[in-house]
Write a protein that holds these residues in place. Structure first.
Motif, PDB file in Angstrom:
ATOM      1  N   PRO A   2      -0.778 -16.482  -7.242  1.00 22.88           N
ATOM      2  CA  PRO A   2      -2.270 -16.331  -7.484  1.00 22.88           C
ATOM      3  C   PRO A   2      -2.551 -14.528  -7.453  1.00 22.88           C
ATOM      4  CG  PRO A   2      -1.757 -17.860  -5.823  1.00 22.88           C
ATOM      5  CD  PRO A   2      -0.760 -17.324  -6.231  1.00 22.88           C
ATOM      6  N   LEU A   3      -3.681 -14.096  -8.102  1.00 25.17           N
ATOM      7  CA  LEU A   3      -3.902 -12.673  -7.858  1.00 25.17           C
ATOM      8  C   LEU A   3      -4.271 -12.185  -6.704  1.00 25.17           C
ATOM      9  CD1 LEU A   3      -4.397 -10.334  -9.752  1.00 25.17           C
ATOM     10  CD2 LEU A   3      -6.733 -10.933  -9.782  1.00 25.17           C
ATOM     11  N   ARG A   4      -5.005 -12.956  -5.704  1.00 31.30           N
ATOM     12  CA  ARG A   4      -5.316 -12.535  -4.297  1.00 31.30           C
ATOM     13  C   ARG A   4      -3.884 -12.384  -3.549  1.00 31.30           C
ATOM     14  NH1 ARG A   4     -10.539 -15.469  -1.950  1.00 31.30           N
ATOM     15  NH2 ARG A   4      -9.796 -14.096  -0.280  1.00 31.30           N
ATOM     16  N   LEU A   5      -3.063 -13.438  -3.656  1.00 38.37           N
ATOM     17  CA  LEU A   5      -1.931 -13.261  -2.978  1.00 38.37           C
ATOM     18  C   LEU A   5      -1.068 -12.068  -3.238  1.00 38.37           C
ATOM     19  CD1 LEU A   5       0.229 -14.109  -0.734  1.00 38.37           C
ATOM     20  CD2 LEU A   5       1.075 -15.993  -2.667  1.00 38.37           C
ATOM     21  N   ARG A   6      -1.082 -11.820  -4.525  1.00 37.59           N
ATOM     22  CA  ARG A   6      -0.278 -10.534  -5.126  1.00 37.59           C
ATOM     23  C   ARG A   6      -0.868  -9.295  -4.857  1.00 37.59           C
ATOM     24  NH1 ARG A   6       0.513 -10.623 -11.359  1.00 37.59           N
ATOM     25  NH2 ARG A   6      -0.449 -12.687 -10.897  1.00 37.59           N
ATOM     26  N   LYS A   7      -2.314  -9.128  -4.665  1.00 36.80           N
ATOM     27  CA  LYS A   7      -2.974  -8.094  -4.238  1.00 36.80           C
ATOM     28  C   LYS A   7      -2.627  -7.785  -2.815  1.00 36.80           C
ATOM     29  CE  LYS A   7      -6.391  -7.343  -7.556  1.00 36.80           C
ATOM     30  NZ  LYS A   7      -7.966  -6.886  -7.800  1.00 36.80           N
ATOM     31  N   LEU A   8      -2.763  -8.790  -1.927  1.00 35.11           N
ATOM     32  CA  LEU A   8      -2.358  -8.740  -0.284  1.00 35.11           C
ATOM     33  C   LEU A   8      -0.893  -8.266  -0.216  1.00 35.11           C
ATOM     34  CD1 LEU A   8      -2.961  -9.175   2.487  1.00 35.11           C
ATOM     35  CD2 LEU A   8      -2.025 -11.436   2.132  1.00 35.11           C
ATOM     36  N   ILE A   9       0.133  -8.999  -0.844  1.00 37.38           N
ATOM     37  CA  ILE A   9       1.554  -8.323  -0.748  1.00 37.38           C
ATOM     38  C   ILE A   9       1.619  -6.919  -1.214  1.00 37.38           C
ATOM     39  CG2 ILE A   9       3.996  -8.750  -1.807  1.00 37.38           C
ATOM     40  CD1 ILE A   9       3.046 -11.684  -1.758  1.00 37.38           C
ATOM     41  N   GLY A  10       0.962  -6.687  -2.528  1.00 37.79           N
ATOM     42  CA  GLY A  10       1.024  -5.125  -3.085  1.00 37.79           C
ATOM     43  C   GLY A  10       0.501  -4.031  -1.954  1.00 37.79           C
ATOM     44  N   THR A  11      -0.410  -4.657  -1.444  1.00 35.89           N
ATOM     45  CA  THR A  11      -1.259  -3.637  -0.334  1.00 35.89           C
ATOM     46  C   THR A  11      -0.265  -3.603   0.860  1.00 35.89           C
ATOM     47  OG1 THR A  11      -3.639  -4.513  -0.835  1.00 35.89           O
ATOM     48  CG2 THR A  11      -3.398  -3.530   1.273  1.00 35.89           C
ATOM     49  N   ILE A  12       0.305  -4.484   1.418  1.00 38.68           N
ATOM     50  CA  ILE A  12       1.043  -4.270   2.486  1.00 38.68           C
ATOM     51  C   ILE A  12       2.518  -3.640   1.934  1.00 38.68           C
ATOM     52  CG2 ILE A  12       2.900  -5.640   3.928  1.00 38.68           C
ATOM     53  CD1 ILE A  12       0.727  -7.920   3.907  1.00 38.68           C
ATOM     54  N   LEU A  13       2.920  -3.626   0.670  1.00 41.16           N
ATOM     55  CA  LEU A  13       4.021  -2.849   0.134  1.00 41.16           C
ATOM     56  C   LEU A  13       3.636  -1.407   0.145  1.00 41.16           C
ATOM     57  CD1 LEU A  13       5.571  -5.246  -2.404  1.00 41.16           C
ATOM     58  CD2 LEU A  13       6.489  -4.585  -0.279  1.00 41.16           C
ATOM     59  N   ILE A  14       2.349  -1.087  -0.364  1.00 41.63           N
ATOM     60  CA  ILE A  14       1.921   0.247  -0.565  1.00 41.63           C
ATOM     61  C   ILE A  14       2.100   0.775   0.942  1.00 41.63           C
ATOM     62  CG2 ILE A  14       0.201   1.701  -1.138  1.00 41.63           C
ATOM     63  CD1 ILE A  14      -0.278  -0.173  -3.626  1.00 41.63           C
ATOM     64  N   ILE A  15       1.496   0.100   1.945  1.00 42.17           N
ATOM     65  CA  ILE A  15       1.262   0.685   3.341  1.00 42.17           C
ATOM     66  C   ILE A  15       2.607   1.093   3.952  1.00 42.17           C
ATOM     67  CG2 ILE A  15       0.539   0.230   5.651  1.00 42.17           C
ATOM     68  CD1 ILE A  15      -1.750  -1.317   4.536  1.00 42.17           C
ATOM     69  N   ILE A  16       3.792  -0.163   3.792  1.00 46.38           N
ATOM     70  CA  ILE A  16       4.908   0.223   4.185  1.00 46.38           C
ATOM     71  C   ILE A  16       5.640   1.526   3.519  1.00 46.38           C
ATOM     72  CG2 ILE A  16       7.278  -0.793   4.278  1.00 46.38           C
ATOM     73  CD1 ILE A  16       5.755  -3.511   4.683  1.00 46.38           C
ATOM     74  N   LEU A  17       5.510   1.502   2.045  1.00 49.56           N
ATOM     75  CA  LEU A  17       5.754   2.741   1.211  1.00 49.56           C
ATOM     76  C   LEU A  17       5.496   3.796   1.904  1.00 49.56           C
ATOM     77  CD1 LEU A  17       7.297   3.891  -1.426  1.00 49.56           C
ATOM     78  CD2 LEU A  17       5.181   3.656  -2.241  1.00 49.56           C
ATOM     79  N   VAL A  18       4.413   4.152   2.149  1.00 51.53           N
ATOM     80  CA  VAL A  18       3.539   5.433   2.579  1.00 51.53           C
ATOM     81  C   VAL A  18       4.020   5.734   3.856  1.00 51.53           C
ATOM     82  CG1 VAL A  18       1.228   6.350   3.144  1.00 51.53           C
ATOM     83  CG2 VAL A  18       1.603   5.128   1.171  1.00 51.53           C
ATOM     84  N   VAL A  19       4.228   4.821   4.915  1.00 52.93           N
ATOM     85  CA  VAL A  19       4.570   5.247   6.080  1.00 52.93           C
ATOM     86  C   VAL A  19       6.125   5.632   6.090  1.00 52.93           C
ATOM     87  CG1 VAL A  19       5.291   4.097   8.595  1.00 52.93           C
ATOM     88  CG2 VAL A  19       2.987   3.711   7.292  1.00 52.93           C
ATOM     89  N   VAL A  20       6.897   4.577   5.706  1.00 50.26           N
ATOM     90  CA  VAL A  20       8.313   4.960   5.550  1.00 50.26           C
ATOM     91  C   VAL A  20       8.761   6.280   4.765  1.00 50.26           C
ATOM     92  CG1 VAL A  20      10.866   4.568   4.524  1.00 50.26           C
ATOM     93  CG2 VAL A  20       9.228   2.704   5.618  1.00 50.26           C
ATOM     94  N   TYR A  21       7.972   6.627   3.495  1.00 50.34           N
ATOM     95  CA  TYR A  21       8.249   7.639   2.659  1.00 50.34           C
ATOM     96  C   TYR A  21       7.924   8.968   3.398  1.00 50.34           C
ATOM     97  CZ  TYR A  21       7.985  10.960  -1.056  1.00 50.34           C
ATOM     98  OH  TYR A  21       8.081  12.038  -1.783  1.00 50.34           O
TER      99      TYR A  21
END
Length: 70
Positions: A2-21
């Protein structure tokens, strides 16, 4: 997926990406650029400040992909 689940997962991935980067970029700069002149620091942080956008664009592209019809 579902689109909502994909957006939730993507948002969490972007937050993790920014912090680690950010942690990696600052750690690298403090270890290797400590005695470098100001313009080297400026160029380094300019390019590393823009470089995180490339993986984030891939995540956003995946997030916005239309859902498959069943």
């Amino acid at each position: 997926m579902p689109l909502r689940l994909r957006k939730l997962i993507g948002t969490i991935l972007i937050i993790i990406l920014v912090v680690v980067y950010a942690l990696a970029a600052v750690t690298f700069a403090s270890l290797l650029l400590g005695a470098a002149p100001w313009y080297v620091h400026l160029a380094y942080f300019f390019f590393t400040g823009l470089l995180w956008i490339l993986p984030a664009m891939l995540i956003i592209k995946w997030m916005e992909k239309p859902a498959r019809d069943r």
